[in-house]
Write a protein that holds these residues in place. Structure first.
Motif, short mmCIF file in Angstrom:
data_model
loop_
_atom_site.label_atom_id
_atom_site.label_comp_id
_atom_site.label_asym_id
_atom_site.label_seq_id
_atom_site.Cartn_x
_atom_site.Cartn_y
_atom_site.Cartn_z
N ALA A 94 -25.63 2.00 9.37
CA ALA A 94 -25.81 3.46 9.35
C ALA A 94 -25.02 4.14 10.46
CB ALA A 94 -27.30 3.79 9.49
N ARG A 95 -24.75 3.42 11.51
CA ARG A 95 -23.97 3.95 12.63
C ARG A 95 -22.47 3.73 12.42
NH1 ARG A 95 -27.39 4.71 17.28
NH2 ARG A 95 -29.53 4.08 16.80
N PRO B 72 -28.53 -1.76 18.30
CA PRO B 72 -27.62 -0.87 17.58
C PRO B 72 -27.08 0.29 18.41
CG PRO B 72 -29.43 -1.49 16.16
CD PRO B 72 -29.75 -2.04 17.52
N GLU B 73 -27.96 0.99 19.11
CA GLU B 73 -27.51 2.15 19.89
C GLU B 73 -26.61 1.73 21.05
OE1 GLU B 73 -31.50 0.77 21.45
OE2 GLU B 73 -30.60 1.15 19.48
N GLN B 74 -26.90 0.57 21.63
CA GLN B 74 -26.10 0.08 22.75
C GLN B 74 -24.73 -0.38 22.28
OE1 GLN B 74 -28.29 -2.35 25.58
NE2 GLN B 74 -26.47 -3.65 25.92
N GLU C 256 -22.57 2.67 21.45
CA GLU C 256 -22.06 3.32 22.67
C GLU C 256 -20.91 2.52 23.25
OE1 GLU C 256 -21.81 6.43 25.24
OE2 GLU C 256 -23.11 6.24 23.47
N LEU C 257 -21.04 1.20 23.24
CA LEU C 257 -19.98 0.34 23.74
C LEU C 257 -18.71 0.52 22.92
CD1 LEU C 257 -18.99 -2.01 25.53
CD2 LEU C 257 -20.00 -3.59 23.88
N LEU C 258 -18.85 0.57 21.61
CA LEU C 258 -17.68 0.73 20.73
C LEU C 258 -17.03 2.10 20.90
CD1 LEU C 258 -19.20 -0.95 17.55
CD2 LEU C 258 -17.33 -1.84 18.95
N LYS C 259 -17.81 3.10 21.17
CA LYS C 259 -17.27 4.45 21.39
C LYS C 259 -16.37 4.49 22.62
CE LYS C 259 -20.97 7.28 19.36
NZ LYS C 259 -22.08 8.22 19.67
N ASN C 260 -16.70 3.64 23.59
CA ASN C 260 -15.97 3.67 24.86
C ASN C 260 -14.96 2.54 25.00
OD1 ASN C 260 -17.39 5.95 26.27
ND2 ASN C 260 -19.15 4.64 25.88
#
Length: 264
Positions: free
Chosen positions: A162-163, A254-256, A259-263
């Motif tokens: 979903a993310r 999932p949220e972690q 966030e890692l992939l975004k950065n």
């Protein structure tokens, strides 16, 4: 001036002092000038020689040899992971080497990242994929059925998807391919059965939920994926390979992970 490095050595009690003696030798008045030169001034890097020396000495197969910024020390990508050695093959170093420049940098990780990305290409048709409908990121994950954190991660697959995170699984039987008696391990046979299933994505989900595994035999690349994992530094599961080749060991919620992939 040479940059400062931290070396975690296999035989740290004597390897590091011996390496440091090259930089101190010029200050010792009782040492002939020819012996006071750094190793890099005496011996040029010969990849073929070093591969043969390491293989004959300790049985490791060296896949790739690279120069490093540390004088006289080469980086070795082997079938058992990443190591370092002196150009003459007299010193073998296990561990990480850091460059303490403007930022702290693991000099081996960049080389391994390239090897990971190159190697993953050969398994693209043999991964079990859980594709995000609105794909933003793709991660390649070494997994095992009996791994608790692998199961926990898989339970949240809908959230990852979903993310926008697509999962591509590779097999990594933690018990290895064969046991001490030379028989195939149960972990290998279970992963092979999953990979050989008609719908291997559903089979893997069932296996990780503990509902059973239908026994199957085929030419699944379980051993090849396991060996590749060891070569690129995987020592446990889950092990997540990002799109830039960097590896993140262990479970990431999932949220972690997002966030890692975004950065990255």
């Amino acid at each position: 001036m040479f940059k400062t490095f931290i070396i975690s050595a296999l035989l740290a009690t004597f390897t590091l002092p011996l390496l440091l003696q090259y930089t101190n030798a010029a200050e010792q008045t009782n040492v002939p000038a020819t012996l006071a030169k750094p190793v890099s001034d005496q011996i040029a890097l010969d990849a073929d020689f070093l591969k043969e020396k390491i293989n004959s000495s300790i049985g490791l197969t060296v896949v790739k040899v690279e120069e490093t910024a540390l004088p006289g020390i080469a980086l070795l990508v082997t079938n058992q992971g990443l190591f370092y050695a002196s150009y003459d093959g007299e010193f073998f170093i296990q561990g990480k080497v850091y460059n303490l420049g403007s930022t702290v940098k693991d000099i081996g990780e960049e080389s391994l990242a390239k090897v990971r990305l190159e190697g993953l290409k050969s398994f693209e048709d043999n991964m079990i994929v859980y594709k995000a409908e609105n794909e933003k990121y793709v991660v390649s994950v070494f997994t095992d059925i009996t791994c608790g954190y692998c199961r926990k991660m898989h339970e949240k697959m809908a959230d990852y998807n979903a993310r926008g995170i697509t999962f591509r699984y590779l097999a990594y039987p933690r018990a290895g391919i064969k046991d001490q008696n030379g028989n195939l391990t149960q972990g290998f046979k279970d992963l092979r059965s999953v990979w050989c299933s008609e719908d291997n994505a559903t089979a893997l989900t069932k296996a990780k939920s503990g509902t059973g595994i239908a026994y199957r035999i085929c030419e699944a690349p379980i051993e090849a994926q396991f060996k590749f994992g060891r070569q690129i530094g995987v020592s446990g599961t889950p092990a997540i390979i990002l799109s830039n080749g960097m590896m993140v060991p262990g479970y990431q919620p999932p949220e972690q992970l997002e966030e890692l992939l975004k950065n990255t």
